[in-house]
Every structure is written in C-alpha cells, then in structure tokens.
Design an enzyme around this catalytic site. Structure first.
Site, PDB file in Angstrom:
ATOM      1  N   SER A  21       0.849  -1.195   0.000  1.00 21.30           N
ATOM      2  CA  SER A  21       0.000   0.000   0.000  1.00 21.30           C
ATOM      3  C   SER A  21       0.881   1.240   0.000  1.00 21.30           C
ATOM      4  CB  SER A  21      -0.940  -0.042   1.205  1.00 21.30           C
ATOM      5  OG  SER A  21      -1.953   0.931   1.089  1.00 21.30           O
ATOM      6  N   ASN A  22       0.343   2.374   0.351  1.00 20.64           N
ATOM      7  CA  ASN A  22       1.124   3.614   0.387  1.00 20.64           C
ATOM      8  C   ASN A  22       0.626   4.491   1.533  1.00 20.64           C
ATOM      9  OD1 ASN A  22      -1.036   5.480  -0.658  1.00 20.64           O
ATOM     10  ND2 ASN A  22      -0.930   4.037  -2.358  1.00 20.64           N
ATOM     11  N   ARG A  23       1.227   5.643   1.694  1.00 22.01           N
ATOM     12  CA  ARG A  23       0.979   6.473   2.879  1.00 22.01           C
ATOM     13  C   ARG A  23      -0.240   7.389   2.772  1.00 22.01           C
ATOM     14  NH1 ARG A  23       5.770   9.896   3.540  1.00 22.01           N
ATOM     15  NH2 ARG A  23       4.385  10.898   5.019  1.00 22.01           N
ATOM     16  N   ALA A  88      -4.731   7.530  -4.171  1.00 21.18           N
ATOM     17  CA  ALA A  88      -3.362   7.111  -4.474  1.00 21.18           C
ATOM     18  C   ALA A  88      -3.420   5.626  -4.828  1.00 21.18           C
ATOM     19  CB  ALA A  88      -2.459   7.350  -3.276  1.00 21.18           C
TER      20      ALA A  88
END
Ligand code: CTP
Length: 212
Positions: A21-23, A88
């Site tokens: 995943s991402n932030r 995102a």
C-alpha cells in the site's frame, strides 16, 4: 451535480495477511467530498481503506484493491457529471497473490522476490474505456519536477484540471492535515492554492474547477 470522488490508498494483496500500500490517509479526498456536499452536490465517495469516518450526507462505496476501485468507478462514472480522482492508486500489484499465508523457509537465509504486474489506470480509462464526457479532474503527487509531471499527466489522461502537490515536503501532502497545491487547467491557467487546512484547500480547489 452528481460528483464521483476517489480517495485514499489501495491495498494490493500478497497473501491473506499481507499487502502493498502507500501512505495516503484519504484526508484530501474526504475534505473534497465534504466541500462538494457543502456546495450542494450529490457526492459518491469511492474510497480505499482509511481511518476516517465518511462525511455525513455523502454516499460511500468502500473498496480495497486497485482492481476493485477500477470496477467501482467503471460502474458509477456514467451517472456522474464530474469525477475527481484523489486516490493514491497502486501502480503495481502482486502477480500471484497466495491463497494461504506465505511461510518462510526456516534457516535457509534466502531472500524472496515478489513478481508485480501493472494495475489498470482508472483516471486514464475515463475518457476512452468509460466514455466519460463530464468534468475530469486528476491529482498528481510528485517529489520532483512537479509542474512538468503534472502537465504531462493532465494531457496524457485527458483531464480538464490536474491538482498537483509536492509530497517531498514534510509539512504538506500525504498523511498531514495541511496541503498546498497548484491547479493546472487544460486550457492554460495555473492557480496556486496557498498552504492551509485540507478543508480550506478543498474549497479553493472546487472553486477553481468551477464546482464551488
Ligand atoms: N490513477 C488512477 N489509477 C491508477 C493510477 C493513478 O486513477 N492505476 C490516478 C490518481 O488517482 C491520480 C492520477 O491518476 O489522479 C495520477 O496518479 P499518479 O500515481 O501520480 O500517476 P501515474 O500515472 O501513476 O504516474 P507515476 O506513478 O509514474 O507518477
């Protein structure tokens, strides 16, 4: 107007207990949803997994992976007059997510390689694949050459507007409560939105794109 907004990160499964995943916190997308609702619009929020409560009066369509977000947007965008892509979305996903938890080989000391394949570009599918003719707004999170990358994405993805933020700065963008963006219009104008709470930035973005 009915407005579709994507928000948050996606999670790409490696096995039943692990993911990539991402932030992204989803805060910018959720702020846009609340601001659009306040401006009198009917809002559908297609959201990846976040720790936020959906704004009251906004319709929430929760998704997990990029593939699920693609399917949700494909099914809904035709009923919307505008679409804002603040999510995102993962650009790559594991090629072969394991059905069972992956076990390490004890004592071998060997590394492991995860094969990734590209996800489908949801925003990039809006004009062609989805046949969307409404107002199309993309986001770009960049760490360098922000303007050049933003203008490239604006053209490549057929957007009317592209909202760019510099995520190399620690004081704004991913995860934070504040943001500072530049809104690039396909017909030329570039509108800087000064640093402020994401709720204020959201209102300014909506005004700039003609929805506020
Ligand atoms: N986006 C999308 N689907 C994807 C990837 C991105 O809808 N699979 C959307 C994002 O929501 C955002 C815009 O495209 O509105 C730009 O995303 P970004 O990841 O910055 O752009 P990419 O085209 O993936 O370029 P790169 O990762 O190379 O910077």
């Amino acid at each position: 107007m009915r407005i579709l907004i994507t928000a948050g990160p996606t999670r790409e499964p490696i096995d039943p207990v692990r993911y990539i995943s991402n932030r992204s916190s989803g805060k910018m997308g959720y702020a846009l949803a609340a601001a659009a609702r306040d401006a009198g619009h009917d809002v559908l929020l297609v959201s990846g997994p976040v720790a936020l409560a959906p704004p009251e009066g906004v319709e929430l369509l929760p998704v997990t992976s990029a593939a699920e977000m693609f399917a949700a947007v494909e099914g809904e965008i035709g009923r919307c007059g505008a679409a804002i892509f603040a999510a995102a979305v993962a650009d790559y996903t594991p090629a072969h997510p394991a059905r069972q938890k992956i076990k390490k080989v004890p004592g071998s000391g060997a590394g492991m390689t995860l094969e990734l394949v590209p996800t489908r570009d949801i925003l990039g599918s809006a004009r062609g694949t989805f046949g969307f003719a409404g107002l199309l707004v993309g986001f770009a999170a960049e760490t360098e050459d922000v303007r050049e990358h933003a203008l490239g994405k604006l053209r490549r993805k057929g957007c009317d507007f592209l909202v760019a933020n510099d995520v190399s700065r620690r004081d704004i963008g991913f995860d934070g409560d504040q943001n500072e963006v530049v809104v690039y219009a396909a017909d030329g104008p570039e509108t800087p939105v000064p640093k402020g709470p994401k709720s204020e930035v959201a209102r300014a973005v909506l005004r700039t794109i003609g929805l506020g």
